[in-house]
Design a protein around this motif. Structure first.
Motif, PDB file in Angstrom:
ATOM      1  N   UNK A 108       0.803  -1.103  -0.015  1.00 31.65           N
ATOM      2  CA  UNK A 108       0.088  -0.071   0.084  1.00 31.65           C
ATOM      3  C   UNK A 108       0.939   1.177  -0.062  1.00 31.65           C
ATOM      4  N   UNK A 109       2.117   0.895   0.245  1.00 37.34           N
ATOM      5  CA  UNK A 109       3.024   2.144   0.208  1.00 37.34           C
ATOM      6  C   UNK A 109       4.346   2.050  -0.736  1.00 37.34           C
ATOM      7  N   UNK A 110       3.997   1.713  -1.809  1.00 35.92           N
ATOM      8  CA  UNK A 110       5.198   1.162  -2.854  1.00 35.92           C
ATOM      9  C   UNK A 110       6.204   1.928  -2.878  1.00 35.92           C
ATOM     10  N   UNK A 111       6.359   3.118  -2.695  1.00 40.02           N
ATOM     11  CA  UNK A 111       7.556   3.949  -2.724  1.00 40.02           C
ATOM     12  C   UNK A 111       8.275   4.076  -1.471  1.00 40.02           C
ATOM     13  N   UNK A 112       7.990   3.381  -0.249  1.00 38.74           N
ATOM     14  CA  UNK A 112       8.393   3.551   0.999  1.00 38.74           C
ATOM     15  C   UNK A 112       9.131   2.084   1.443  1.00 38.74           C
ATOM     16  N   UNK A 113      10.144   2.220   2.267  1.00 37.93           N
ATOM     17  CA  UNK A 113      10.428   1.064   2.972  1.00 37.93           C
ATOM     18  C   UNK A 113       9.970   0.698   4.143  1.00 37.93           C
ATOM     19  N   UNK A 114       9.332   1.790   4.816  1.00 37.63           N
ATOM     20  CA  UNK A 114       8.764   1.253   6.291  1.00 37.63           C
ATOM     21  C   UNK A 114      10.195   0.751   7.011  1.00 37.63           C
ATOM     22  N   UNK A 115       9.954  -0.339   7.840  1.00 36.66           N
ATOM     23  CA  UNK A 115      11.288  -0.673   8.642  1.00 36.66           C
ATOM     24  C   UNK A 115      11.873  -1.739   7.864  1.00 36.66           C
ATOM     25  N   UNK A 116      11.561  -1.931   6.522  1.00 37.77           N
ATOM     26  CA  UNK A 116      12.319  -2.807   5.574  1.00 37.77           C
ATOM     27  C   UNK A 116      13.636  -2.344   5.222  1.00 37.77           C
ATOM     28  N   UNK A 117      14.498  -2.090   5.843  1.00 41.07           N
ATOM     29  CA  UNK A 117      15.990  -1.197   5.651  1.00 41.07           C
ATOM     30  C   UNK A 117      16.805  -1.921   4.932  1.00 41.07           C
ATOM     31  N   UNK A 118      16.590  -3.556   4.810  1.00 38.97           N
ATOM     32  CA  UNK A 118      17.773  -4.086   3.981  1.00 38.97           C
ATOM     33  C   UNK A 118      17.383  -4.269   2.529  1.00 38.97           C
TER      34      UNK A 118
END
Length: 243
Positions: free
Chosen positions: A233-243
């Motif tokens: 739902x947030x395709x341009x974001x990493x959220x907390x998926x930093x790797x």
């Protein structure tokens, strides 16, 4: 009337709205939010605003999560906890850019009112993380344990589900409550994107901050509905998926 436990949200407003629409929430329902409303996706402040407005229309119980504590401290003092900053705080701070000082005060009041735990009239306990006291949550001396502890869930996972509650080996801290509902430790850590059950504990944090979903579980029937994986739902974001 349904009582629905809703797992960790982590700034995923789109996922939360999608979930509530799927649940077809009614005025007589009670929603118990398990904490961690912020930190991760880009709409943390918007999630808090949405929850404040939702609670004016429907019965809501809001549990305190560890990420909520960090955000509350920042709203109150302006000081940035660096552990918080690298675990979603940066995104949360940015989400407040368009909020007025008055709105921030309203959100601070929301955070201050969050409950460390909720115990209903059927002896079902709701809290963000866990507790360590063999005498139950009321006797927990170190209150942050209630929103940081993972040992309760680890204990339940390691137990034999067939162990009788009267057994000498049955942990005393599990005897106090009919059921326990938690968030905090994503079920996706165990390669599972749905709620997990161990002994009398239900974990409804299904990893919304990472690659998972936001879950709402009817605690009577144990049926549940979920949002799409929040990262989609947030395709341009990493959220907390930093790797």
């Amino acid at each position: 009337m349904r009582t629905i436990a809703i797992g960790d949200i982590h700034g995923g407003l789109k996922g939360l709205v999608q979930l509530l629409n799927k649940l077809e929430v009614r005025d007589e329902d009670e929603l118990i939010f398990m904490g961690d409303y912020v930190d991760g996706w880009s709409e943390s402040a918007q999630v808090v605003q949405f929850l404040i407005e939702l609670s004016q229309k429907i019965e809501c119980v809001f549990i305190r999560g560890n990420h909520d504590v960090w955000c509350e401290e920042w709203l109150e003092t302006g000081e940035v906890n660096m552990t918080w900053y690298i675990h979603g705080g940066m995104e949360t701070m940015a989400s407040y850019d368009d909020f007025s000082d008055e709105e921030k005060k309203e959100h601070l009041a929301f955070f201050r009112k969050l409950k460390l735990y909720h115990l209903d009239d059927q002896n079902r306990l709701f809290l963000h993380a866990g507790f360590t006291s063999m005498h139950g949550v009321e006797k927990e001396v170190h209150k942050p344990t209630l929103y940081f502890d993972r040992t309760l869930w680890e204990l339940a996972l390691a137990m034999d589900n067939n162990l009788d509650t009267k057994s000498y080996f049955y942990p005393n801290r599990l005897k106090h409550y009919h059921e326990i509902y938690i968030g905090h430790t994503p079920t996706t850590n165990f390669k599972c994107d749905i709620p997990m059950n161990a002994i009398n504990i239900w974990n409804v944090d299904t990893g919304a901050a990472f690659k998972g979903r936001i879950t709402g579980m009817d605690i009577e029937t144990k049926t549940f509905l979920q949002s799409d994986p929040v990262y989609t739902l947030y395709p341009n974001e990493k959220g907390r998926n930093k790797d």
